[in-house]
Design a protein around this motif. Structure first.
Motif, mmCIF file in Angstrom:
data_model
loop_
_atom_site.group_PDB
_atom_site.id
_atom_site.type_symbol
_atom_site.label_atom_id
_atom_site.label_comp_id
_atom_site.label_asym_id
_atom_site.label_seq_id
_atom_site.Cartn_x
_atom_site.Cartn_y
_atom_site.Cartn_z
ATOM 1 N N GLY A 69 26.974 43.887 1.799
ATOM 2 C CA GLY A 69 26.848 43.259 3.123
ATOM 3 C C GLY A 69 25.777 43.838 4.010
ATOM 4 N N CYS A 70 25.994 43.714 5.313
ATOM 5 C CA CYS A 70 24.931 43.947 6.295
ATOM 6 C C CYS A 70 24.478 45.398 6.384
ATOM 7 C CB CYS A 70 25.377 43.413 7.650
ATOM 8 S SG CYS A 70 25.481 41.613 7.624
ATOM 9 N N MET A 71 25.423 46.332 6.260
ATOM 10 C CA MET A 71 25.036 47.740 6.345
ATOM 11 C C MET A 71 24.224 48.148 5.118
ATOM 12 S SD MET A 71 27.886 50.450 7.409
ATOM 13 C CE MET A 71 27.352 52.135 7.639
ATOM 14 N N GLY A 130 28.341 29.255 10.088
ATOM 15 C CA GLY A 130 26.919 29.582 10.130
ATOM 16 C C GLY A 130 26.661 30.390 11.389
ATOM 17 N N GLN A 131 25.592 31.170 11.415
ATOM 18 C CA GLN A 131 25.280 31.931 12.640
ATOM 19 C C GLN A 131 24.933 30.985 13.782
ATOM 20 O OE1 GLN A 131 25.987 34.879 13.025
ATOM 21 N NE2 GLN A 131 26.095 35.689 10.951
ATOM 22 N N ASN A 132 24.386 29.824 13.424
ATOM 23 C CA ASN A 132 24.058 28.806 14.419
ATOM 24 C C ASN A 132 24.224 27.463 13.722
ATOM 25 O OD1 ASN A 132 22.806 26.921 16.032
ATOM 26 N ND2 ASN A 132 20.897 28.056 16.286
ATOM 27 N N GLY A 154 33.656 42.924 9.823
ATOM 28 C CA GLY A 154 32.661 42.055 10.454
ATOM 29 C C GLY A 154 33.124 40.644 10.686
ATOM 30 N N CYS A 155 32.180 39.703 10.564
ATOM 31 C CA CYS A 155 32.448 38.327 10.977
ATOM 32 C C CYS A 155 33.030 37.497 9.836
ATOM 33 C CB CYS A 155 31.158 37.692 11.477
ATOM 34 S SG CYS A 155 29.891 37.596 10.214
ATOM 35 N N GLN A 156 33.378 36.265 10.166
ATOM 36 C CA GLN A 156 33.969 35.360 9.171
ATOM 37 C C GLN A 156 33.039 35.153 7.986
ATOM 38 O OE1 GLN A 156 34.455 32.214 11.965
ATOM 39 N NE2 GLN A 156 36.616 32.656 12.313
ATOM 40 N N THR A 176 30.376 45.253 4.429
ATOM 41 C CA THR A 176 30.193 45.956 5.709
ATOM 42 C C THR A 176 29.467 45.155 6.784
ATOM 43 O OG1 THR A 176 28.094 46.825 4.953
ATOM 44 C CG2 THR A 176 30.067 48.151 4.470
ATOM 45 N N CYS A 177 29.578 45.657 8.032
ATOM 46 C CA CYS A 177 28.993 45.020 9.213
ATOM 47 C C CYS A 177 28.149 46.033 9.978
ATOM 48 C CB CYS A 177 30.137 44.522 10.096
ATOM 49 S SG CYS A 177 29.608 43.865 11.679
ATOM 50 N N SER A 178 27.029 45.573 10.524
ATOM 51 C CA SER A 178 26.114 46.448 11.264
ATOM 52 C C SER A 178 25.983 46.077 12.723
ATOM 53 C CB SER A 178 24.706 46.338 10.655
ATOM 54 O OG SER A 178 24.626 47.050 9.465
ATOM 55 N N ILE A 179 26.780 45.133 13.193
ATOM 56 C CA ILE A 179 26.501 44.498 14.476
ATOM 57 C C ILE A 179 26.466 45.481 15.650
ATOM 58 C CG2 ILE A 179 28.859 43.744 15.164
ATOM 59 C CD1 ILE A 179 25.955 41.349 15.182
HETATM 60 FE FE1 F3S Z 1 28.498 39.398 10.425
HETATM 61 FE FE2 F3S Z 1 28.351 41.928 11.113
HETATM 62 FE FE3 F3S Z 1 26.680 40.986 9.391
HETATM 63 S S1 F3S Z 1 28.823 40.269 12.447
HETATM 64 S S2 F3S Z 1 26.445 38.832 9.818
HETATM 65 S S3 F3S Z 1 28.878 41.137 9.138
HETATM 66 S S4 F3S Z 1 26.195 42.407 11.004
#
Ligand code: F3S
Ligand code: SAH
Ligand code: SF4
Length: 484
Positions: free
Chosen positions: A108-110, A227-229, A38-40, A74-77
């Protein structure tokens, strides 16, 4: 935020952060394997997790077969990001056979999105831990060691992990991330992040500045505020939302422009980057601070998502094509020579061929240095999933994505070529990937610059004469050392 789930890294324990032997003995030297997707922000969170478990006596390993704890952050994007994690979990099945005591955790996100459903879907999983519950990890591990499944997916309105010093795993010793906000209040209709990360909250400025200061003293030369924003950062003495602030509280609060300035003042030798900027919230005040300090990098990641106002409205992004282009004009006016990158989604619900052409024409108008480009992937529970039909056939999404990617390639090459013939300051990050005789670093605009090693080393600033380039890399020779 730069989405990066193709580049999973295995987090390694950095030398010089030797474990506390006392806790090692107490815990029998257990080993943690931690892999991030996922993201930073997720990579930054993994450093918090490593720090929490470090205190519990865990050391990290790059070999999951050796590990007592196997964690995936994990990431859910997009659906693909989740599929990768599910595939990876298959690799761990055989470990469980020859080492039944090994525990598998999903963070994480998942974890946040699927909650206890994860335990039903993937029998191999022992722990499910959401992004705001990492302080609870020691207790959760104890539960799992006792043979029960352990879950904590409670989201917090306050948690910023402000007092936890991240263990800089997998770092080059030059650049580090500092989280300044968590969560997101924006509700872009395609996006799962508000559901997986919860409400937006800002971290206390003194703790951010202190972290930057400590990193500088340890030899780091670049920090990226995350930050996301980032533009909606606001510290008003503890969790108060902008809408409810009195005049006086507003005067006493710290906004992103002020925070950026405070971090820039830590040292002129500390480069400051930040991600992600939001077009609806990025002010001229922020741009002026960037222009004012040489050590704030002249580079802005400003995701546009689409060039069509109609699509932007359906995406609930809070700006129009014209507004976005006005922000680009403001960047060019206030910070000449600023690198600009973006994120683009193709094939969002209801996107017509006309809308798609508007994305291409906006790209032509801006000529981004770099872009992250994606085909729309519907995510459960998002506004778009509930309100719109995912009506663009996969092959059309993909064809539009190819067109966007092809156009961006020409723009990236054009922007890189603009650097040829210039002399620029580069912060050395390490040996070049392609040759041991070359060093690699980045200029302020975030473009990679490589040059012969001579006697230079990482963490130094050098002035490079750029002689030629590939599509994404500048190649030159050191013209002088900038700072002793
Ligand atoms: Fe980042 Fe993925 Fe979560 S982009 S904020 S890890 S859904
Ligand atoms: N907070 C950042 C973005 C975080 S997600 C911002 O507001 O820009 C990173 C990128 O993933 C987004 O900018 C978007 O381009 C992409 N993305 C998010 N949800 C997506 C989805 N459902 N399908 C395809 N791409 C998506
Ligand atoms: Fe998602 Fe929008 Fe928040 Fe970015 S600003 S994380 S795209 S909801």
């Amino acid at each position: 935020m730069e989405e990066n789930n193709r580049n999973k890294i295995i987090l390694e324990h950095r030398q010089g952060e030797a474990l506390n032997t006392e806790s090692l003995n107490v815990n029998g030297g257990k080993k943690l394997f931690l892999e991030s997707y996922g993201c930073q922000m997720n990579f930054s969170d993994s450093e918090i997790v490593a720090s929490i478990l470090n205190k519990e006596g865990y050391s990290t390993t790059t070999n999951f077969e050796d590990a007592d704890l196997i964690f995936l952050n994990t990431c859910s994007i997009r659906e693909n990001a989740e599929n990768k994690v599910r595939q990876r979990l298959q690799d761990f099945k055989k470990i469980k056979k020859h080492k039944p005591s090994a525990l598998v955790g999903v963070l994480g996100c998942m974890a946040e999105r699927l909650k206890t459903k994860f335990l039903e879907e993937e029998k191999i999983v022992d722990l499910v831990v959401g992004p705001d519950a990492y302080r609870d990890l020691p207790q959760l591990i104890e539960v799992a060691e006792g043979g029960q499944k352990a879950v904590n997916v409670i989201l917090s309105k306050e948690e910023t992990y402000a007092d936890i010093t991240p263990v800089r795993v997998g770092s080059n010793g030059v650049s580090a991330f500092i989280s300044i906000t968590r969560g997101c209040d924006n509700m872009c209709s395609f996006c799962v992040v508000p559901f997986t990360r919860g409400r937006e909250r800002s971290r206390k400025p003194v703790s951010i500045v202190a972290e930057a200061q400590n990193l500088f003293e340890e030899g780091y030369r670049e920090v990226t505020l995350l930050g996301q924003n980032v533009d909606s950062y606001l510290w008003s003495g503890g969790g108060l939302k902008k809408e409810v602030l009195t005049e006086e509280q507003r005067r006493n609060s710290v906004n992103f422009a002020q925070l950026l300035e405070q971090v820039a003042l830590v040292s002129p030798l500390l480069r400051v980057r930040f991600s992600t900027s939001h077009p609806k919230d990025m002010t001229d005040e922020v741009l002026k601070v960037i222009a004012k300090y040489d050590n704030i990098c002249k580079y802005i990641h400003l995701p546009v998502q689409s060039g069509s106002t109609r699509v932007l409205e359906r995406m609930n992004r809070g700006y129009s094509r014209e507004w976005y282009l006005d922000r680009i004009a403001a960047i060019r006016r206030i910070i000449p020579n600023c690198g600009i990158s973006t994120d683009i989604i193709t094939g969002f619900c209801g996107e017509t061929e006309e809308d798609h052409k508007e994305t291409l024409s906006l790209m032509e108008a801006v000529k981004y240095d770099f872009a992250y480009m994606f085909a729309y992937s519907e995510r459960p529970k998002t506004l778009a999933e509930r309100k719109f039909e995912d009506d663009i056939p996969e092959e059309i999404k993909k064809r539009r994505l190819t067109e966007v990617v092809t156009l961006q390639r020409t723009h990236s090459a054009y922007r890189t070529s603009e650097g040829v013939g210039q002399t620029m300051e580069v912060l050395i990050e390490g040996i070049s990937k392609k040759s041991n005789d070359m060093l690699s670093g980045r200029n302020s605009q975030n473009t990679v610059v490589v040059f012969p090693k001579e006697n230079f080393s990482k963490g130094e600033y050098v002035s490079v004469n750029v002689e030629r380039c590939t599509t994404s890399t500048l190649i030159g020779k050191v013209h002088g050392k900038n700072v002793e």
